[in-house]
Design a protein around this motif. Structure first.
Motif, PDB file in Angstrom:
ATOM      1  N   HIS A  87      14.458  27.191  20.446  1.00 12.27           N
ATOM      2  CA  HIS A  87      13.894  26.436  19.713  1.00 12.27           C
ATOM      3  C   HIS A  87      12.926  27.213  18.543  1.00 12.27           C
ATOM      4  N   ARG A  91      13.172  26.458  14.756  1.00 11.31           N
ATOM      5  CA  ARG A  91      11.884  26.203  13.638  1.00 11.31           C
ATOM      6  C   ARG A  91      11.786  27.293  12.992  1.00 11.31           C
ATOM      7  N   TYR A 215       0.338  22.210  20.431  1.00 13.69           N
ATOM      8  CA  TYR A 215      -0.355  21.188  19.623  1.00 13.69           C
ATOM      9  C   TYR A 215       0.836  21.800  18.335  1.00 13.69           C
ATOM     10  N   HIS A 217       3.584  20.691  17.708  1.00 11.89           N
ATOM     11  CA  HIS A 217       4.360  19.395  16.713  1.00 11.89           C
ATOM     12  C   HIS A 217       3.767  18.428  16.387  1.00 11.89           C
ATOM     13  N   LEU A 218       2.467  18.473  16.423  1.00 11.59           N
ATOM     14  CA  LEU A 218       1.353  17.916  16.018  1.00 11.59           C
ATOM     15  C   LEU A 218       0.496  17.774  14.283  1.00 11.59           C
ATOM     16  N   SER A 247       3.677  18.239  23.218  1.00 10.50           N
ATOM     17  CA  SER A 247       4.903  17.975  22.176  1.00 10.50           C
ATOM     18  C   SER A 247       5.446  16.964  22.997  1.00 10.50           C
ATOM     19  N   PHE A 248       5.834  16.250  24.759  1.00 11.02           N
ATOM     20  CA  PHE A 248       6.783  15.421  24.955  1.00 11.02           C
ATOM     21  C   PHE A 248       6.675  13.873  26.145  1.00 11.02           C
ATOM     22  N   ASP A 295      14.933  16.169  15.326  1.00 10.25           N
ATOM     23  CA  ASP A 295      13.878  17.007  13.941  1.00 10.25           C
ATOM     24  C   ASP A 295      13.406  14.799  14.210  1.00 10.25           C
ATOM     25  N   TYR A 297      13.468  12.734  16.631  1.00 11.17           N
ATOM     26  CA  TYR A 297      12.515  12.754  18.101  1.00 11.17           C
ATOM     27  C   TYR A 297      10.901  12.874  17.124  1.00 11.17           C
ATOM     28  N   PHE A 298      10.776  14.622  16.758  1.00  9.42           N
ATOM     29  CA  PHE A 298       9.585  14.840  16.791  1.00  9.42           C
ATOM     30  C   PHE A 298       8.676  14.455  15.547  1.00  9.42           C
ATOM     31  N   PHE A 301       7.733  11.157  16.450  1.00 10.48           N
ATOM     32  CA  PHE A 301       6.156  11.489  17.772  1.00 10.48           C
ATOM     33  C   PHE A 301       5.562  11.688  16.804  1.00 10.48           C
ATOM     34  N   ARG A 302       5.201  12.360  15.402  1.00  5.55           N
ATOM     35  CA  ARG A 302       4.440  12.821  14.826  1.00  5.55           C
ATOM     36  C   ARG A 302       3.511  11.707  14.097  1.00  5.55           C
TER      37      ARG A 302
END
Length: 398
Positions: A87, A91, A215, A217-218, A247-248, A295, A297-298, A301-302
C-alpha cells in the motif's frame, strides 16, 4: 528520616500522578450522555454502518479457517505486513521491508503509545500540534516526556499552522515532533509548503518525527495527503502510523500499523510487546485484503464522506454556527460564538437536552483551554438520514 507509615501510604491518591490530570475521556462522557438522553451521537468518531461486505467476509473466513484464532506473530501476520508495505509503495512510492520495517498494532492508539514509550526518555520534549487527539497528551505523560503545544489558529475559514511558532517551540531538549495530518479535530490537511518546512526543521535539529496519518484516505476538494516520510531526509527519522478503522469503517477491529526504519520499528516494538503483545488475529488477515481493494473503493468512500460533510456543514450553518472548512478527516469544527455562546463544555453538556444531539468540546484537545473554548466538533461519518435529522434538530433548537 521517619519511615513511611501505613496511614501516609493510604493518603497518597491511587492514580499515578502522571495521569491525574486526564480523568475519564470526553468521548466516554459524551457517548454515555447520548445513550442516557436518546440523542444523535455526532461526538465520538465512529461510523454507524459497517465497511465493505467483502472485508467483513474475509474476517469470517479467517475465523472459520483457524487463521489468527491463536496468538499471531508479534510483529503482525506476514500477509498484513506485506499488504501495508505494498500500500505504501503503490500510493506514495515509499518502499518498506515487511519483515523489518512494518509493525502491526492494536489500532493507531497503541501505535502512538508504543512509539512514545519506546522513543522518549523522561524529560524529553515533544512538540505537538494543538488541538490534539487526547491520547497524545496522556501517552507523552506516561513516557515521562514534556509536551510543548503549537496551536493551529483559525483564519480565513480554516485552521493553519504558524511555522515561526513551530520553529520557536523547538529547544535543545526537543526529542520528537508529533504531527497529525489530516488533522483531528480541525480537519486541516498540511500543505506541501508546511510539510517541507517541518521536514527541514527536523533535519536541521536532528529530530525524530511521529506522524499520525490515519485519515490518509479522507481528503477533500483540492487537498492532498503527502506522507512526511516522502520528503528529503525524512524516511530515516519518521515513524508513520496508519489504521484500518478509519479507512474501512471497522473501528472496533483495532488494527493499526507503524512503518519506519528497522531501528525505529524495533524501538516501537520493544514497548508494544509489553502492552498488548498481539491482537486482532483474524482481523489482520481481513485488513490485508482490504488494503488491496482497487482505487475505486477509496474514491467512492471519499465521495460519500464528502457529500456527508457538505450536508452537515450546510445544516450547521443554517443552525447559526460558524463552520470551518474540513479538508480532511470526518469531523467539522464550529464556532459557537455566533449563537451567543462561548463555553464549549457547557454548550455540549446542555446540547443533548436542548436539541437531542451530542458533540465534543474542542477545548478538551487543548493545553491552552481558552484558545479552544468556543469551538465544538461534530462527526459526519453517519448515515445520511441521521445527519439530516441532526441538522433539523439543531436548527429547530438553536
Amino acid at each position: 528520616m521517619a519511615p513511611m507509615t501505613s496511614s501516609s501510604r493510604s493518603a497518597r491518591p491511587p492514580l499515578n500522578r502522571r495521569l491525574a490530570e486526564f480523568g475519564t475521556t470526553i468521548f466516554a462522557e459524551m457517548s454515555a450522555l447520548a445513550v442516557r438522553t436518546g440523542s444523535i451521537n455526532l461526538g465520538q468518531g465512529f461510523p454507524d454502518t459497517d465497511g465493505p461486505e467483502e472485508v467483513r467476509e474475509a474476517a469470517v473466513r479467517a475465523l472459520r479457517d483457524g487463521r489468527g484464532n491463536q496468538y499471531p506473530p508479534g510483529p503482525g501476520v506476514p500477509e498484513l505486513r506485506t499488504a501495508v508495505a505494498a500500500h505504501q509503495r503503490r500510493r506514495y512510492g515509499l518502499t518498506y521491508d515487511p519483515d523489518t520495517e512494518v509493525l502491526v498494532t492494536a489500532g493507531a492508539t497503541e501505535a502512538i503509545a508504543a512509539a512514545l514509550l519506546g522513543l522518549l526518555e523522561p524529560g524529553d520534549e515533544v512538540v505537538a500540534l494543538e488541538p490534539y487527539y487526547d491520547s497524545y497528551a496522556a501517552c507523552i505523560a506516561m513516557a515521562g516526556g514534556r509536551r510543548v503545544p503549537v496551536t493551529l489558529r483559525p483564519g480565513d475559514g480554516s485552521f493553519r499552522l504558524d511555522l515561526d511558532e513551530l520553529r520557536d517551540a523547538v529547544t535543545d531538549r526537543t526529542r520528537l515532533l508529533l504531527i497529525n495530518t489530516p488533522h483531528n479535530p480541525t480537519g486541516t490537511v498540511l500543505t506541501r509548503e508546511e510539510l517541507t518546512a517541518i521536514a527541514e526543521l527536523a533535519v536541521e535539529r536532528d529530530l525524530l518525527v511521529v506522524t499520525d496519518e490515519v485519515y490518509e484516505h479522507l481528503v477533500f476538494d483540492d487537498a492532498e495527503h503527502l506522507p512526511l516520510a516522502t520528503f528529503p531526509g525524512m524516511r530515516e527519522r519518521t515513524v508513520t502510523i496508519g489504521s484500518a478503522g478509519k479507512s474501512f469503517s471497522f473501528t472496533g477491529w483495532k488494527v493499526g500499523w507503524v512503518t519506519s526504519t528497522p531501528a525505529l520499528v524495533s524501538a516501537v516494538r520493544s514497548a508494544k510487546q509489553f502492552l498488548t503483545y498481539v491482537s486482532s488475529g483474524p482481523f489482520q488477515y481481513a485488513v490485508a485484503e482490504a488494503l488491496a481493494l482497487p482505487d475505486t473503493y477509496f474514491a467512492a468512500f471519499r465521495a460519500d464522506m464528502l457529500a456527508k460533510r457538505d450536508l452537515l456543514a450546510a445544516g450547521l450553518t443554517e443552525a447559526g454556527f460558524e463552520v470551518f472548512r474540513t479538508a480532511g478527516t470526518y469531523f467539522i469544527t464550529t464556532d459557537i460564538r455566533p449563537l451567543g455562546e462561548s463555553d464549549g463544555f457547557a454548550f455540549c453538556r446542555a446540547l443533548p437536552e436542548r436539541a437531542g444531539v451530542v458533540a465534543i468540546p474542542n477545548a478538551v484537545f487543548y493545553d491552552h483551554r481558552e484558545a479552544g473554548a468556543p469551538f465544538v466538533r461534530f462527526a459526519f461519518c453517519k448515515q445520511t438520514e441521521v445527519l439530516r435529522e441532526a441538522a433539523k434538530r439543531l436548527k429547530a433548537a438553536l
